[in-house]
Motif scaffolding. Structure first.
Motif, PDB file in Angstrom:
ATOM      1  N   GLY A 179       3.679   8.338  -3.142  1.00 31.07           N
ATOM      2  CA  GLY A 179       3.703   7.122  -3.941  1.00 31.07           C
ATOM      3  C   GLY A 179       4.584   6.026  -3.379  1.00 31.07           C
ATOM      4  N   ASN A 180       5.259   6.309  -2.274  1.00 31.61           N
ATOM      5  CA  ASN A 180       6.111   5.302  -1.647  1.00 31.61           C
ATOM      6  C   ASN A 180       5.273   4.312  -0.854  1.00 31.61           C
ATOM      7  OD1 ASN A 180       8.109   6.965  -2.623  1.00 31.61           O
ATOM      8  ND2 ASN A 180       9.172   7.177  -0.666  1.00 31.61           N
ATOM      9  N   SER A 181       5.747   3.101  -0.803  1.00 32.27           N
ATOM     10  CA  SER A 181       5.079   2.108   0.030  1.00 32.27           C
ATOM     11  C   SER A 181       5.180   2.522   1.488  1.00 32.27           C
ATOM     12  CB  SER A 181       5.734   0.736  -0.147  1.00 32.27           C
ATOM     13  OG  SER A 181       5.571   0.274  -1.458  1.00 32.27           O
ATOM     14  N   ALA A 182       4.132   2.264   2.219  1.00 32.80           N
ATOM     15  CA  ALA A 182       4.132   2.556   3.648  1.00 32.80           C
ATOM     16  C   ALA A 182       4.765   1.375   4.377  1.00 32.80           C
ATOM     17  CB  ALA A 182       2.705   2.797   4.142  1.00 32.80           C
ATOM     18  N   ALA A 183       5.794   1.641   5.137  1.00 33.39           N
ATOM     19  CA  ALA A 183       6.460   0.603   5.919  1.00 33.39           C
ATOM     20  C   ALA A 183       5.551   0.151   7.060  1.00 33.39           C
ATOM     21  CB  ALA A 183       7.778   1.131   6.471  1.00 33.39           C
ATOM     22  N   ARG A 184       5.771  -1.060   7.518  1.00 28.50           N
ATOM     23  CA  ARG A 184       4.950  -1.628   8.588  1.00 28.50           C
ATOM     24  C   ARG A 184       4.895  -0.700   9.805  1.00 28.50           C
ATOM     25  NH1 ARG A 184       4.181  -7.468  10.224  1.00 28.50           N
ATOM     26  NH2 ARG A 184       5.081  -7.782   8.184  1.00 28.50           N
ATOM     27  N   ALA A 185       6.022  -0.146  10.207  1.00 30.03           N
ATOM     28  CA  ALA A 185       6.062   0.748  11.370  1.00 30.03           C
ATOM     29  C   ALA A 185       5.280   2.028  11.104  1.00 30.03           C
ATOM     30  CB  ALA A 185       7.507   1.081  11.735  1.00 30.03           C
ATOM     31  N   GLN A 186       5.345   2.547   9.875  1.00 27.05           N
ATOM     32  CA  GLN A 186       4.583   3.742   9.520  1.00 27.05           C
ATOM     33  C   GLN A 186       3.086   3.460   9.585  1.00 27.05           C
ATOM     34  OE1 GLN A 186       6.375   4.367   5.672  1.00 27.05           O
ATOM     35  NE2 GLN A 186       7.648   6.043   6.435  1.00 27.05           N
ATOM     36  N   VAL A 187       2.673   2.321   9.047  1.00 28.35           N
ATOM     37  CA  VAL A 187       1.258   1.942   9.076  1.00 28.35           C
ATOM     38  C   VAL A 187       0.782   1.829  10.518  1.00 28.35           C
ATOM     39  CG1 VAL A 187      -0.414   0.128   8.515  1.00 28.35           C
ATOM     40  CG2 VAL A 187       1.284   0.817   6.821  1.00 28.35           C
ATOM     41  N   ALA A 188       1.554   1.167  11.357  1.00 28.55           N
ATOM     42  CA  ALA A 188       1.180   1.007  12.765  1.00 28.55           C
ATOM     43  C   ALA A 188       1.040   2.355  13.455  1.00 28.55           C
ATOM     44  CB  ALA A 188       2.206   0.136  13.486  1.00 28.55           C
ATOM     45  N   SER A 189       1.973   3.245  13.195  1.00 26.51           N
ATOM     46  CA  SER A 189       1.941   4.567  13.812  1.00 26.51           C
ATOM     47  C   SER A 189       0.737   5.372  13.335  1.00 26.51           C
ATOM     48  CB  SER A 189       3.242   5.304  13.491  1.00 26.51           C
ATOM     49  OG  SER A 189       3.243   6.576  14.058  1.00 26.51           O
ATOM     50  N   ILE A 190       0.478   5.334  12.041  1.00 25.77           N
ATOM     51  CA  ILE A 190      -0.665   6.072  11.477  1.00 25.77           C
ATOM     52  C   ILE A 190      -1.976   5.509  12.008  1.00 25.77           C
ATOM     53  CG2 ILE A 190      -1.929   6.519   9.331  1.00 25.77           C
ATOM     54  CD1 ILE A 190       0.891   6.731   7.988  1.00 25.77           C
ATOM     55  N   LEU A 191      -2.106   4.195  12.065  1.00 24.86           N
ATOM     56  CA  LEU A 191      -3.339   3.588  12.582  1.00 24.86           C
ATOM     57  C   LEU A 191      -3.545   3.924  14.057  1.00 24.86           C
ATOM     58  CD1 LEU A 191      -3.350   0.093  10.841  1.00 24.86           C
ATOM     59  CD2 LEU A 191      -4.827   2.059  10.357  1.00 24.86           C
ATOM     60  N   ILE A 225       0.845  -1.196   0.000  1.00 26.43           N
ATOM     61  CA  ILE A 225       0.000   0.000   0.000  1.00 26.43           C
ATOM     62  C   ILE A 225       0.884   1.252   0.000  1.00 26.43           C
ATOM     63  CG2 ILE A 225      -0.216   0.124   2.513  1.00 26.43           C
ATOM     64  CD1 ILE A 225      -3.164   0.987   2.027  1.00 26.43           C
ATOM     65  N   THR A 226       0.504   2.217  -0.820  1.00 23.31           N
ATOM     66  CA  THR A 226       1.245   3.472  -0.823  1.00 23.31           C
ATOM     67  C   THR A 226       0.696   4.373   0.272  1.00 23.31           C
ATOM     68  OG1 THR A 226      -0.200   4.624  -2.384  1.00 23.31           O
ATOM     69  CG2 THR A 226       1.626   3.319  -3.319  1.00 23.31           C
ATOM     70  N   ARG A 227       1.454   5.384   0.584  1.00 25.97           N
ATOM     71  CA  ARG A 227       1.041   6.321   1.635  1.00 25.97           C
ATOM     72  C   ARG A 227      -0.223   7.075   1.226  1.00 25.97           C
ATOM     73  NH1 ARG A 227       4.365   7.220   5.536  1.00 25.97           N
ATOM     74  NH2 ARG A 227       3.894   9.432   5.691  1.00 25.97           N
ATOM     75  N   GLU A 228      -0.357   7.438  -0.057  1.00 28.90           N
ATOM     76  CA  GLU A 228      -1.563   8.149  -0.481  1.00 28.90           C
ATOM     77  C   GLU A 228      -2.766   7.205  -0.540  1.00 28.90           C
ATOM     78  OE1 GLU A 228      -0.795  10.058  -4.239  1.00 28.90           O
ATOM     79  OE2 GLU A 228      -0.808   8.175  -5.345  1.00 28.90           O
ATOM     80  N   GLN A 229      -2.557   5.936  -0.870  1.00 30.90           N
ATOM     81  CA  GLN A 229      -3.656   4.972  -0.840  1.00 30.90           C
ATOM     82  C   GLN A 229      -4.161   4.794   0.586  1.00 30.90           C
ATOM     83  OE1 GLN A 229      -1.644   1.631  -2.610  1.00 30.90           O
ATOM     84  NE2 GLN A 229      -2.480   2.046  -4.655  1.00 30.90           N
ATOM     85  N   MET A 230      -3.240   4.721   1.521  1.00 29.38           N
ATOM     86  CA  MET A 230      -3.630   4.571   2.925  1.00 29.38           C
ATOM     87  C   MET A 230      -4.416   5.789   3.400  1.00 29.38           C
ATOM     88  SD  MET A 230      -1.332   3.495   6.127  1.00 29.38           S
ATOM     89  CE  MET A 230      -2.064   3.311   7.732  1.00 29.38           C
ATOM     90  N   ALA A 231      -3.961   6.973   3.042  1.00 24.47           N
ATOM     91  CA  ALA A 231      -4.684   8.192   3.416  1.00 24.47           C
ATOM     92  C   ALA A 231      -6.087   8.175   2.823  1.00 24.47           C
ATOM     93  CB  ALA A 231      -3.924   9.430   2.951  1.00 24.47           C
ATOM     94  N   ALA A 232      -6.209   7.769   1.564  1.00 25.76           N
ATOM     95  CA  ALA A 232      -7.522   7.728   0.908  1.00 25.76           C
ATOM     96  C   ALA A 232      -8.442   6.724   1.584  1.00 25.76           C
ATOM     97  CB  ALA A 232      -7.358   7.397  -0.577  1.00 25.76           C
ATOM     98  N   ILE A 233      -7.925   5.566   1.944  1.00 30.66           N
ATOM     99  CA  ILE A 233      -8.738   4.546   2.610  1.00 30.66           C
ATOM    100  C   ILE A 233      -9.201   5.045   3.978  1.00 30.66           C
ATOM    101  CG2 ILE A 233      -8.642   2.261   3.690  1.00 30.66           C
ATOM    102  CD1 ILE A 233      -6.851   1.417   1.280  1.00 30.66           C
ATOM    103  N   LEU A 234      -8.299   5.621   4.754  1.00 32.45           N
ATOM    104  CA  LEU A 234      -8.686   6.124   6.072  1.00 32.45           C
ATOM    105  C   LEU A 234      -9.673   7.281   5.967  1.00 32.45           C
ATOM    106  CD1 LEU A 234      -5.289   5.936   7.979  1.00 32.45           C
ATOM    107  CD2 LEU A 234      -7.277   4.438   8.230  1.00 32.45           C
ATOM    108  N   TYR A 235      -9.482   8.131   4.987  1.00 31.95           N
ATOM    109  CA  TYR A 235     -10.386   9.263   4.751  1.00 31.95           C
ATOM    110  C   TYR A 235     -11.791   8.759   4.400  1.00 31.95           C
ATOM    111  CZ  TYR A 235     -12.019  13.615   2.466  1.00 31.95           C
ATOM    112  OH  TYR A 235     -12.713  14.742   2.086  1.00 31.95           O
ATOM    113  N   ARG A 236     -11.858   7.809   3.481  1.00 37.46           N
ATOM    114  CA  ARG A 236     -13.165   7.259   3.088  1.00 37.46           C
ATOM    115  C   ARG A 236     -13.820   6.494   4.224  1.00 37.46           C
ATOM    116  NH1 ARG A 236     -10.494   4.950  -2.150  1.00 37.46           N
ATOM    117  NH2 ARG A 236     -10.264   6.865  -3.368  1.00 37.46           N
ATOM    118  N   TYR A 237     -13.016   5.790   5.025  1.00 39.18           N
ATOM    119  CA  TYR A 237     -13.551   5.082   6.180  1.00 39.18           C
ATOM    120  C   TYR A 237     -14.122   6.083   7.187  1.00 39.18           C
ATOM    121  CZ  TYR A 237     -13.862   2.339  10.434  1.00 39.18           C
ATOM    122  OH  TYR A 237     -14.325   1.753  11.587  1.00 39.18           O
ATOM    123  N   ALA A 238     -13.398   7.153   7.429  1.00 43.67           N
ATOM    124  CA  ALA A 238     -13.874   8.182   8.359  1.00 43.67           C
ATOM    125  C   ALA A 238     -15.183   8.798   7.850  1.00 43.67           C
ATOM    126  CB  ALA A 238     -12.810   9.252   8.558  1.00 43.67           C
TER     127      ALA A 238
END
Length: 102
Positions: free
Chosen positions: A82-94, A20-33
């Motif tokens: 466009g960079n892939s989100a690292a596991r630690a980044q995903v955990a921190s963002i979540l 997952i890219t960082r912008e994809q993750m932001a879009a998913i969290l935004y749509r979920y919210a």
């Protein structure tokens, strides 16, 4: 997908095994919210980030929201959308999402 949170790549294509890219993750969290009817009115411009122009059109509003909510940014001057989100980044963002978004 049924609720519009994850829309895939278009033409019915999904990449469930793709990183997952960082912008994809932001879009998913935004749509979920939005789906959960959380307040997504916060928005912060991306102009302070040197790579703001590389944010895909579909993700601009989500990245602005994530910026305002403190969910994104690799550094104070780089988004790396466009960079892939690292596991630690995903955990921190979540974790920040769970603690701060309601």
């Amino acid at each position: 997908n049924a609720n519009g949170i994850v829309t895939g790549y278009g033409n019915g294509l999904f990449g469930p095994n793709d990183a997952i890219t960082r912008e994809q993750m932001a879009a998913i969290l935004y749509r979920y919210a939005q789906y959960k009817e959380y307040d997504v009115s916060a928005s912060a411009e991306l102009t302070d980030f040197s790579d703001a122009a590389s944010v895909s059109g579909y993700a601009v509003d989500a990245m602005k929201w994530a910026n305002a909510a403190g969910l994104n940014g690799v550094t104070s001057s780089k988004l790396a959308p466009g960079n892939s989100a690292a596991r630690a980044q995903v955990a921190s963002i979540l974790m920040r999402f769970c603690e701060n978004i309601k």
